[in-house]
Design an enzyme around this catalytic site. Sequence first.
Site, PDB file in Angstrom:
ATOM      1  N   CYS A   1      34.195  49.998  39.955  1.00  0.00           N
ATOM      2  CA  CYS A   1      32.854  50.420  39.155  1.00  0.00           C
ATOM      3  C   CYS A   1      32.112  51.953  39.895  1.00  0.00           C
ATOM      4  O   CYS A   1      33.558  52.500  39.696  1.00  0.00           O
ATOM      5  CB  CYS A   1      32.152  49.309  39.378  1.00  0.00           C
ATOM      6  SG  CYS A   1      31.077  49.489  37.883  1.00  0.00           S
TER       7      CYS A   1
ATOM      8  N   HIS B   1      35.856  44.458  37.896  1.00  0.00           N
ATOM      9  CA  HIS B   1      35.253  44.098  38.923  1.00  0.00           C
ATOM     10  C   HIS B   1      36.544  42.208  39.422  1.00  0.00           C
ATOM     11  O   HIS B   1      35.868  41.106  39.323  1.00  0.00           O
ATOM     12  CB  HIS B   1      33.945  43.007  38.702  1.00  0.00           C
ATOM     13  CG  HIS B   1      32.618  44.070  39.188  1.00  0.00           C
ATOM     14  ND1 HIS B   1      32.514  44.540  39.752  1.00  0.00           N
ATOM     15  CD2 HIS B   1      32.412  45.396  37.362  1.00  0.00           C
ATOM     16  CE1 HIS B   1      31.441  45.924  38.880  1.00  0.00           C
ATOM     17  NE2 HIS B   1      31.013  45.750  38.265  1.00  0.00           N
TER      18      HIS B   1
ATOM     19  N   GLU C   1      35.923  41.017  42.247  1.00  0.00           N
ATOM     20  CA  GLU C   1      35.085  40.333  43.336  1.00  0.00           C
ATOM     21  C   GLU C   1      34.336  39.465  42.680  1.00  0.00           C
ATOM     22  O   GLU C   1      33.677  37.801  42.823  1.00  0.00           O
ATOM     23  CB  GLU C   1      34.068  40.910  43.917  1.00  0.00           C
ATOM     24  CG  GLU C   1      32.936  41.727  43.584  1.00  0.00           C
ATOM     25  CD  GLU C   1      33.006  42.502  43.127  1.00  0.00           C
ATOM     26  OE1 GLU C   1      34.501  43.253  42.040  1.00  0.00           O
ATOM     27  OE2 GLU C   1      31.806  43.090  41.940  1.00  0.00           O
TER      28      GLU C   1
END
Lengths: 86, 86, 224, 580
Positions: free
Chosen positions: C85, C194, C196
């Site tokens: 990002c 993302h 994560e």
Amino acid sequence: MKFNVEVTVEFKKGILDPQSQAIAGAIVSLGYESVKEISMSKRFNLVIVGDSQGEVEKTVEELCKKLLANTVIENYQYAVENSEGK
Amino acid sequence: MKFNVEVTVEFKKGILDPQSQAIAGAIVSLGYESVKEISMSKRFNLVIVGDSQGEVEKTVEELCKKLLANTVIENYQYAVENSEGK
Amino acid sequence: MKFGVVVFPGSNCDKDAEYAITTLGYSCEMLWHKDTDLKDVDCIILPGGFSYGDYLRAGAISPFAPIMEKVVEFAQKGGLVIGICNGFQILTEVGLLPGVLNKNVSLKFHCDIAPIEVVNTSLPFTCSLEEGEVLDIPIAHGEGNYYIDSEGLKELKANNQIVFSYHGVNPNGSVENIAGIVNKEGNVLGMMPHPERAVENFLGSVDGIKIFNSITKWWGDNNA
Amino acid sequence: MPEKYEMVGLIASEYEKIVSDLGREPSELELAMYGVLWSEHCSYKHSKKLLRNFPTQGERVVQGPGENAGILDGGDGLGIVFKIESHNHPSAVEPYQGAATGVGGIVRDIFSMGARPIALLNSLRFGHLDKPRNRFLMSGVVSGIAGYGNCLGIPDIGGEVYFDDCYDENPLVNAMCLGLIDINKIKKGLAQGKGNIVMLVGATTGRDGILGASFASANLDEDSEEKRPSVQVGDPFMEKLLLEACMELVDHPHIVGVQDLGAAGITSSACEMAARAQSGLELHLDRVHLRERGMNALEIMLSESQERMLYVVKPDGVNDVKAIFDKWGLKATEIGKVTDSKRIEIYHNGDLYASIPSLSIVDGVPLRDPQRKKPAYLEELELQTWENKKENNKENNKENNYEEIIKKMISHENIASRKWIYSQYDYMVQNNTVLRPGSSVGAVRVKGSKKAIGTTVDCNPVYPYLNPYQGGQMVVLESYRNLISAGFTPIGITNCLNYPNPEYPENYYVLEQSIKGIADACKALNTPVTGGNVSLYNQGINTKIHPTPVIGMVGIVDNHEKTITTPFKGEGHGLYVIGK
Ligand SMILES: Nc1ncnc2c1ncn2[C@@H]1O[C@H](COP(=O)(O)OP(=O)(O)O)[C@@H](O)[C@H]1O
């Protein structure tokens, strides 16, 4: 007739301008000590057709108020120039 | 000596600028048919001290390349003016 | 294997990256933007967020942080770097990846879980994924509209640098639905989604784990 | 020529009280300080007595009303810090910045207590969207909330929006924030201990937002355009740095008290911190870090520049505080010290500009007890019989093409999907979101445990309008139902009371009745009130808002896997209606 219009919109004096502040910070961290001030503004370039300078100025004035500037926190300025007159 | 510098950064021709497009769309939907073109750019006003116009221009050139413009999609232009000369 | 997560002023997914990495059982160091010590990490993550407020352009100011000089060096020597990002935006601004990330065509921030398709599986980041596999990975960005000129795009394709592309809906207007790319050498990855955030079932997806596991598998295979 | 006390929004009897508390006429600065602190927004002079109806105690209440935010005990040492606030008038004038700074303010309330913010919610009201201005307001407000909250990295996990003509001139923007804290590490807004140092930290002080509190305490009228400079511009990046710096100081033994700067800037924070500790403060304004040259004492004291906090620190801690703020690129300036004079003393360039008893300016305002009168429309409603109500319904229900009715309903702006709004908010950052927007409550997991906190903001303004007392109850009940149906045990509420001008007896009657309704429901459900916000004067020239008491309720569950989401899970499952 065709007119070239240049509008500049900037923050009113005294209004916090976080963006210019952040850029100033970056310039300092890059080590450019000779840069003493920086501020950022928006510029719009328009081409407008109309019968007279006055008519176009009226349009521009309206556009600034309604759309291009947020008059609560921003000021605007403009210059209208007959592009065919040259 | 002090110099006033004005830098303009704008999208390169042919690169879609979503923000200018949105403004153009808004102008159409407001019914302003006389507006034929609009583009938006960023303007920076800086105050830079230096011994010569050339030295300041070098600084500005570097700043534009490194920070103020992303040269993949943006062009820049600048004007340097000795503010004390006047 | 040890990951390092850079903390810029304004990073806000740094802790999420650390959480994902440690939850999956790997070790993680936080790397402060003013430091110049990479703490012997094996893979550097530039996390999401709004570094320096994203003022001027997203990611524009971060390249000047002291740590970035070391990150660039590390990448040039072949070290693994992932920009997620805001990290992707920083990687393009610092010149490690080609192209730029423009404002979303909607001009609005957009948050959702996006299906992305795996395009290139020959990389450290994707070696245990299947080509054409669709992963559900969260997206949350206002400037994720990837742009590169047609020359550049040709080159990306010729070198097989497109890693992920949006599947179905293009959420931001990016060229060729691009969601993630690598550099020519294949060791620097930039992606808007993302991974994560997709590491536990209740978060809506666990597909992010596959990306982290690819990296550690590749690392194990190459550094055993 | 209006009297000078009228210029600061006060009335004659209030001025007399000031003169008697001071034992003399106030100076210009003193009067201005009283003006903002005795405004409705800061003093609650119209509502304080009514708020005493609320139950504020319970076995889970760690901090009730009166601090920057309330705290509930979530078990195992976990404190749940939460509060809601309005930013209605600024948002009516400048929707983006108004909403953004509203988020900034409520988030500071949470982290000034030492809690890390874990979730945001918002409750919005606009006029119908067929008017371009309402579309402009809504899209500005939503992007303002998004712009600020997303940058901070706090997930926005829920909210509500409702459209009605009564909000045409006066939209409502209420923002709620939740945070988590170790119950042993709570920071309070106390200026205690003679000789301790007062530090102003964060952003510089500029001329923005001067007199914001009195702006919030008047009707919106044509002059509101002129009042525009009182809008502040937010800098979420600065706030993010401030948040991280404050988090690093949570454990510091030399921090005595912390408070954020909100409405009325340094004035309200300094005075409130001193009053709570029954102490005094000596402040030197020439030490305040200014954004603009030439600001005078009054401008500095009333500036509402955002992203600032006041710290009271033991002298030995000053250098540590400076070092931590410096690490995050922020300024921390010593601007004064705590005294035992019980007075707020303001110096500028060595001259004493104000010396006010702290208790007088914070708690001394004469409370008002306005007239109440039951509005005529309520009398009329009560006269309606069941029979003529049924007749009316028949009129409305001529159409019995159910497909058409359903289409009409689901495309109605008060029922249609809210995805356009919440997809602009980052609702997943922090990796805790268990229930996302789109569910009937938002929920976040507590890291390090299986616990989850569920939360919801609700208010259907039609109910309190049609029956203020029962409507107040129903608003609480709606929140309660939302939480229990998602699997949570409700444990407490915060509330934002959005009402029209209390100086009209009809409005005051409705306010009092609905507060009683909310209070009685909270007592019955054992969901005490830990704080909230009152926003009166929500009316324009032609319209006034329906009573809109927004309830923010919090619940917990021990295992987040036991939460229940709203969508149908599979074909063939039975549908049941439970209750009466
Ligand atoms: N202003 C808002 N901000 C964030 N989420 C919102 C907002 N308005 C509505 N939502 C989300 O959209 C969903 C539907 O909203 P609403 O129609 O008000 O439903 P409800 O009947 O649950 O109150 C909810 O999950 C709510 O959290």
